[in-house]
Design a protein around this motif. Structure first.
Motif, mmCIF file in Angstrom:
data_model
loop_
_atom_site.group_PDB
_atom_site.id
_atom_site.type_symbol
_atom_site.label_atom_id
_atom_site.label_comp_id
_atom_site.label_asym_id
_atom_site.label_seq_id
_atom_site.Cartn_x
_atom_site.Cartn_y
_atom_site.Cartn_z
ATOM 1 N N VAL A 151 9.659 1.734 11.985
ATOM 2 C CA VAL A 151 9.565 3.164 11.720
ATOM 3 C C VAL A 151 9.248 3.318 10.241
ATOM 4 O O VAL A 151 9.928 2.755 9.388
ATOM 5 C CB VAL A 151 10.867 3.907 12.061
ATOM 6 C CG1 VAL A 151 10.702 5.398 11.822
ATOM 7 C CG2 VAL A 151 11.266 3.661 13.517
ATOM 8 N N PHE A 152 8.197 4.070 9.929
ATOM 9 C CA PHE A 152 7.705 4.162 8.560
ATOM 10 C C PHE A 152 7.812 5.597 8.049
ATOM 11 O O PHE A 152 7.999 6.536 8.820
ATOM 12 C CB PHE A 152 6.238 3.723 8.489
ATOM 13 C CG PHE A 152 5.964 2.420 9.175
ATOM 14 C CD1 PHE A 152 6.276 1.219 8.568
ATOM 15 C CD2 PHE A 152 5.400 2.393 10.441
ATOM 16 C CE1 PHE A 152 6.025 0.018 9.194
ATOM 17 C CE2 PHE A 152 5.146 1.197 11.083
ATOM 18 C CZ PHE A 152 5.459 0.009 10.456
ATOM 19 N N THR A 153 7.653 5.734 6.742
ATOM 20 C CA THR A 153 7.511 7.049 6.126
ATOM 21 C C THR A 153 6.149 7.113 5.452
ATOM 22 O O THR A 153 5.813 6.261 4.619
ATOM 23 C CB THR A 153 8.614 7.302 5.088
ATOM 24 O OG1 THR A 153 9.883 7.334 5.746
ATOM 25 C CG2 THR A 153 8.404 8.642 4.406
ATOM 26 N N LEU A 154 5.351 8.113 5.857
ATOM 27 C CA LEU A 154 4.047 8.362 5.267
ATOM 28 C C LEU A 154 3.975 9.823 4.852
ATOM 29 O O LEU A 154 4.262 10.712 5.648
ATOM 30 C CB LEU A 154 2.928 8.051 6.264
ATOM 31 C CG LEU A 154 2.607 6.577 6.513
ATOM 32 C CD1 LEU A 154 1.727 6.429 7.748
ATOM 33 C CD2 LEU A 154 1.921 5.975 5.302
ATOM 34 N N VAL A 168 0.831 -1.207 0.000
ATOM 35 C CA VAL A 168 0.000 0.000 0.000
ATOM 36 C C VAL A 168 0.867 1.259 0.000
ATOM 37 O O VAL A 168 0.401 2.347 0.333
ATOM 38 C CB VAL A 168 -0.980 0.022 1.195
ATOM 39 C CG1 VAL A 168 -2.021 -1.046 1.042
ATOM 40 C CG2 VAL A 168 -0.246 -0.096 2.523
ATOM 41 N N GLY A 169 2.138 1.109 -0.375
ATOM 42 C CA GLY A 169 2.989 2.268 -0.559
ATOM 43 C C GLY A 169 3.495 2.897 0.716
ATOM 44 O O GLY A 169 3.885 4.069 0.711
ATOM 45 N N VAL A 170 3.510 2.155 1.824
ATOM 46 C CA VAL A 170 4.103 2.671 3.060
ATOM 47 C C VAL A 170 5.604 2.413 2.988
ATOM 48 O O VAL A 170 6.046 1.272 2.971
ATOM 49 C CB VAL A 170 3.496 1.999 4.295
ATOM 50 C CG1 VAL A 170 4.188 2.488 5.563
ATOM 51 C CG2 VAL A 170 2.003 2.294 4.370
ATOM 52 N N ASN A 171 6.375 3.489 2.949
ATOM 53 C CA ASN A 171 7.809 3.363 2.776
ATOM 54 C C ASN A 171 8.495 3.036 4.094
ATOM 55 O O ASN A 171 8.005 3.363 5.174
ATOM 56 C CB ASN A 171 8.410 4.670 2.231
ATOM 57 C CG ASN A 171 7.827 5.048 0.895
ATOM 58 O OD1 ASN A 171 7.110 4.283 0.273
ATOM 59 N ND2 ASN A 171 8.133 6.255 0.448
ATOM 60 N N LEU A 177 -3.920 5.156 8.294
ATOM 61 C CA LEU A 177 -4.537 6.480 8.190
ATOM 62 C C LEU A 177 -3.462 7.462 7.763
ATOM 63 O O LEU A 177 -2.447 7.618 8.445
ATOM 64 C CB LEU A 177 -5.130 6.896 9.534
ATOM 65 C CG LEU A 177 -5.641 8.334 9.648
ATOM 66 C CD1 LEU A 177 -6.868 8.531 8.763
ATOM 67 C CD2 LEU A 177 -5.964 8.681 11.094
ATOM 68 N N ARG A 178 -3.672 8.140 6.649
ATOM 69 C CA ARG A 178 -2.662 9.057 6.116
ATOM 70 C C ARG A 178 -2.993 10.486 6.541
ATOM 71 O O ARG A 178 -4.123 10.944 6.374
ATOM 72 C CB ARG A 178 -2.589 8.942 4.587
ATOM 73 C CG ARG A 178 -2.183 7.548 4.126
ATOM 74 C CD ARG A 178 -2.209 7.408 2.613
ATOM 75 N NE ARG A 178 -1.997 6.034 2.215
ATOM 76 C CZ ARG A 178 -0.813 5.500 1.926
ATOM 77 N NH1 ARG A 178 0.276 6.241 1.991
ATOM 78 N NH2 ARG A 178 -0.709 4.229 1.570
ATOM 79 N N GLY A 179 -1.980 11.168 7.060
ATOM 80 C CA GLY A 179 -2.162 12.539 7.503
ATOM 81 C C GLY A 179 -2.327 12.636 9.003
ATOM 82 O O GLY A 179 -2.318 11.639 9.734
ATOM 83 N N PRO A 180 -2.482 13.848 9.545
ATOM 84 C CA PRO A 180 -2.569 14.061 10.989
ATOM 85 C C PRO A 180 -3.761 13.349 11.614
ATOM 86 O O PRO A 180 -4.829 13.248 11.014
ATOM 87 C CB PRO A 180 -2.703 15.584 11.114
ATOM 88 C CG PRO A 180 -2.130 16.132 9.842
ATOM 89 C CD PRO A 180 -2.469 15.120 8.799
ATOM 90 N N ALA A 181 -3.568 12.891 12.860
ATOM 91 C CA ALA A 181 -4.644 12.212 13.585
ATOM 92 C C ALA A 181 -4.688 12.645 15.042
ATOM 93 O O ALA A 181 -5.261 11.950 15.874
ATOM 94 C CB ALA A 181 -4.468 10.700 13.499
ATOM 95 N N SER A 182 -4.104 13.811 15.364
ATOM 96 C CA SER A 182 -4.092 14.261 16.754
ATOM 97 C C SER A 182 -5.486 14.536 17.288
ATOM 98 O O SER A 182 -5.712 14.515 18.497
ATOM 99 C CB SER A 182 -3.224 15.521 16.894
ATOM 100 O OG SER A 182 -1.855 15.210 16.735
ATOM 101 N N VAL A 183 -6.466 14.802 16.407
ATOM 102 C CA VAL A 183 -7.821 15.092 16.854
ATOM 103 C C VAL A 183 -8.418 13.898 17.606
ATOM 104 O O VAL A 183 -9.288 14.079 18.472
ATOM 105 C CB VAL A 183 -8.708 15.483 15.657
ATOM 106 C CG1 VAL A 183 -8.919 14.301 14.728
ATOM 107 C CG2 VAL A 183 -10.035 16.044 16.131
#
Length: 892
Positions: free
Chosen positions: A297-300, A283-286, A336-342
């Motif tokens: 440890v991933f790169t998204l 799924v393209g998770v580097n 989940l791609r992008g911020p998730a602090s909410v």
């Protein structure tokens, strides 16, 4: 196998009576005997009364023999047969719709069993449901005229290819007080039995796997054997339409205004994955940097992330510090791609990975496998599940695995153990309690990277052998982890529920290793230091408690789903670590075993990180096809460090508010257009040279996209366009080398395309493409040039994993898999002083499944391409060459 010359006595007699009373005996039929009608009615009322007095049971054998009724065939042309069982299994009394209250179905659950699936219509009064089943071709249809589906995600439930033999399941409202359930068989109609459950609702046991079903002919013949059909299908479906990571509730990803991919267990098992990086590559998770010694440890979206959740609870220690994640007890992985602090508090902006664990099954289940492969790979696994009581309210599951492997890197070896028991207790129909544990142990001789000069850059001495290990043969990296957790769910009503969850992970670790510092000017000698732990091993204890309420209500014409709650998080760590001088290593002619010198530095400290978060989210149904997602979270965090070397204490409190606004519009049912704005934050620990505390880094994202279902929902895609900015980043102080300044900003812009599902029967695919423009956009002290690309982030990357399984004929059960993974050129450090070349890696698989036995052969890096993952100019990790892995597995 059921004889379709007959159906259940009481139910059918009651149906005959009602038909004969309401229809005059025309078309040449004989009049109906009134005494027979009265007898049938008396028998039906007696059975209904018996049921009202007793609770449903799940074990009695269904009644399946009654006389044929050829005279009624003209009126039953839409129902080949009716699949009802004894009332002890829920022979539901037929009531008049005009005098029956409409019951709410608040949830639809699907569990896999060894025979097929178990479909649960969750309601508080299942004994009052009226069910009118029939068969049309390969489809089982059940109308419930006194029920209405009221799901948080909308007014319909639809799933595709969950198990072999079932192509589609649909639960939807046909009007304001009628619900229709449709189960479409692949080659024949499924066999369905209905049950009342005091703890759940209406339960449908659907038999598909390796079962034989009979379908009557239009004109039954007394002395003719029924036609036997064998149910077949594709057991490796990659389509998982629901996720919890985006909203804290189970919801279709199509209805969430953020890019989410769900990676099912079937996909990584087909790939022969042994760690999370293998599972997420499709799924393209580097991979952020190769860390086989410590964790994942991933790169998204251009940014490194260690945001790891486990069933929605923060598990940061379990991700990047307790060793590589093992997959033996994982059912699916949500990205989940992008911020998730909410929803989850402070975390890296690129994205979040949620591991969803395997849950107990209602029927006995046993699975075992054994894998062998290159570099002495040896991996047995065991998966056992079933009920502990006759009511099936107490269920268990135990997963265990062991991995032992070496590597192409000299004297690297790793042994990892996993035992993961789960116990679930359905206290009553509204209350469920689940306990989970996980015990992991890692014994490892570590490896590290090599300098860029000699791997991806020229070296006057030639190429450094890629098998070279800069560690010492006596180095260790041992980690022991124990996790205990519970999840409590209670439903107050059809519209309101509460969830309370807690998790504690205790981790101990000892890492004695040689750390590379720099390659000397001669290009041969690598300067190193020795890292050791003094006295006891390092210890880390991580706690997370979350409580939230989910409620559904209306304000005028607006439908709301409210999620509000709080979480408490604490992380305590203790370690006494020292650095000692160590002789340089000649990378072309290494001499190991050099004695370590004096202690050059020591760090003996206790660290405590606390976090309190208060959050609220409202999913507002503006219209049937337009939803607004509003959310906000306030976090109060504090970091305390006690330094036992110099007696210094440091305390750093911070607070932050993280919003999210999203919109989802469905112009037609298969298409969702969405947009979102969201933020994240991460506490920056430390001070400037002048003693000022750093502010938290803030991530800000704008995203738009389109989600589409194709081929009647069998194939889904997400196309996303985003801009993600990370501000208040730390950069080295140009005037004081041991300090940082907070003057940086980094920005990532890109386009992502993800496709998952079934193209044709038996042909599954999971694929991704990403264009990522990730750069430094601000640096007031000019340590890094504006426009420099971020580390290990290619402009273009793509991945494809696809399998095809023959479902009939002489090749039935035979399958093939192909994987292609492309990564473009990447920069090796933020100074952009060197880059690593692009690569295209190809994987292949062949497997065969027959009944409960399967065998598979996986070939990874088929063309033996040489490729690297960079971290710094002194740490470039060579990746695995050609490897072969074989697996044998059994399921019972």
């Amino acid at each position: 196998m059921i004889n379709y010359r007959a159906v259940c006595n009481g139910c059918l007699l009651s149906l005959i009576a009602s038909i004969c009373v309401s229809v005059e005996p025309t078309y040449g039929q004989s009049p109906v005997n009134p005494e027979a009608i009265a007898s049938a009615e008396r028998q039906s009322s007696v059975e209904s009364a018996d049921i009202t007095k007793s609770k449903a049971k799940r074990s009695p054998t269904p009644i399946s023999e009654v006389r044929q009724l050829n005279s009624l065939e003209r009126y039953l042309t839409d129902s080949s047969y009716l699949l009802w069982v004894n009332k002890h299994q829920n022979l539901i009394a037929q009531q008049s719709p005009a005098t029956t209250d409409v019951l709410s179905i608040t949830d639809v659950k699907v569990n896999t069993t060894d025979k097929g699936i178990e479909l649960i219509l969750v309601t508080a009064n299942s004994e009052k449901l009226q069910v009118l089943p029939k068969i049309q071709g390969n489809t089982y249809i059940a109308d419930v005229p006194n029920a209405k589906l009221q799901l948080a995600s909308g007014e319909s439930f639809r799933r595709f290819n969950l198990v072999p033999g079932i192509t589609e399941i649909t639960v939807a409202n046909t009007d304001n007080n009628t619900l229709r359930l449709t189960i479409v068989g692949k080659q024949s109609p499924p066999q369905v039995k209905l049950f009342d459950s005091d703890t759940e609702g209406l339960v449908l046991d659907v038999s598909t796997t390796a079962s034989t079903l009979t379908q009557p002919r239009t004109t039954p013949q007394r002395n003719q054997e029924p036609l036997e059909l064998v149910v077949t299908g594709n057991p490796n479906n990659y389509q998982v339409p629901d996720a919890t990571v985006g909203t804290r509730t189970s919801r279709r990803t199509q209805e969430i205004p953020q890019s989410i991919q769900v990676v099912p267990r079937q996909s990584w098992e087909a790939q022969g994955a042994i760690n999370t990086i293998d599972a997420l590559r499709s799924v393209g998770v580097n991979q952020a940097f190769n860390s086989p010694s410590n964790g994942d440890v991933f790169t998204l979206r251009g940014f490194q992330t260690s945001n790891i959740l486990r069933n929605g609870l923060k598990d940061y220690a379990g991700g990047n510090r307790s060793g590589q994640s093992q997959l033996g007890n994982i059912e699916q992985i949500e990205v989940l791609r992008g911020p998730a602090s909410v929803l989850y508090g402070q975390g890296d902006p690129g994205g979040t990975i949620n591991f969803v664990t395997k849950q107990p099954l209602r029927d006995p289940y046993f699975a075992a496998s054994m894998s062998f492969g290159s570099y002495s790979l040896y991996q047995p696994t065991l998966d056992i599940s079933g009920p502990l009581n006759s009511q099936k309210t107490l269920l268990y599951r135990i997963n265990a695995s062991y991995i032992s492997t070496e590597s192409f890197v000299d004297f690297f070896s790793s042994q990892r153990y996993l035992i993961a028991p789960v116990l679930s207790w359905q206290i009553n129909k509204n209350t469920k309690l689940t306990f989970e544990a996980e015990f992991k142990d890692q014994q490892q001789v570590p490896r590290t990277g090599l300098p860029a000069r000699g791997t991806v850059l020229p070296n006057p001495n030639g190429r450094i052998p890629l098998s070279r290990n800069a560690e010492e043969p006596t180095d260790i990296n041992n980690r022991h982890s124990m996790l205990l957790s519970y999840n409590f769910e209670h439903r107050f009503s059809d519209d309101w529920s509460v969830v309370n969850s807690f998790k504690v992970r205790s981790l101990s670790y000892r890492t004695n290793a040689a750390n590379p510092v720099s390659l000397q000017t001669n290009g041969r000698l690598l300067t190193r230091t020795a890292q050791i732990y003094i006295g006891a091993p390092g210890v880390e204890n991580e706690y997370d408690l979350d409580s939230h309420v989910v409620g559904k209500f209306k304000t005028g014409s607006l439908q709301h789903e409210l999620v509000t709650g709080f979480d408490l998080y604490r992380d305590l760590s203790f370690y006494d670590q020292a650095q000692r001088t160590l002789g340089a290593l000649n990378l072309f002619n290494p001499v190991y075993g050099q004695p370590a010198g004096r202690i050059s530095s020591r760090l003996d400290q206790k660290t405590r990180n606390d976090q309190l978060g208060l959050y609220i989210q409202d999913i507002v149904g503006l219209t049937n096809n337009l939803k607004l997602v509003l959310g906000g979270r306030g976090d109060f965090v504090e970091n305390k460090v006690t330094n036992f070397v110099n007696g210094a204490n440091q305390r750093q409190p911070d607070q932050a508010f993280s919003p999210r606004v999203g919109l989802v519009y469905q112009p037609i049912q298969p298409v969702s257009l969405y947009a979102n704005y969201s933020q994240s934050f991460v506490q920056n620990i430390g001070t400037t040279f002048g003693g000022s505390l750093f502010n938290p880094s803030r991530g800000t994202q704008y995203e738009v996209g389109v989600k589409t279902d194709f081929l009647n929902g069998r194939l889904s895609s997400t196309l996303a366009l985003y801009q993600l900015t990370l501000s208040n980043t730390l950069t080295p102080d140009p005037n004081h080398s041991t300090f940082n300044v907070q003057t940086g900003e980094q920005r990532s812009r890109g386009v992502e395309l993800n496709i998952t599902g079934e193209i044709l029967p038996g042909w599954n695919v999971i694929a991704s493409y990403a264009y990522t423009d990730a750069r430094v956009t601000k640096d007031k002290d000019k340590v890094y040039a504006i426009g420099n690309r971020l580390v290990n982030v290619p402009d273009n990357s793509a991945s494809l994993w696809t399998t095809y399984t023959f479902s009939k004929g002489n090749l039935r059960g035979l399958g093939f898999g192909l994987g292609l993974f492309y990564f473009g050129d990447r920069e090796g450090d933020l100074r952009n002083s060197f880059s690593v070349p692009s690569y295209l890696r190809a994987d292949a698989a062949i497997y065969y499944q027959i009944n409960r036995f399967s065998i598979a052969l996986n070939i990874k890096n088929l063309s033996n391409v040489r490729y690297f993952t960079p971290r710094t100019i002194n740490l470039v990790y060579p990746e695995d060459p050609l490897t072969v892995e074989g697996t044998i597995s059994w399921k019972f």
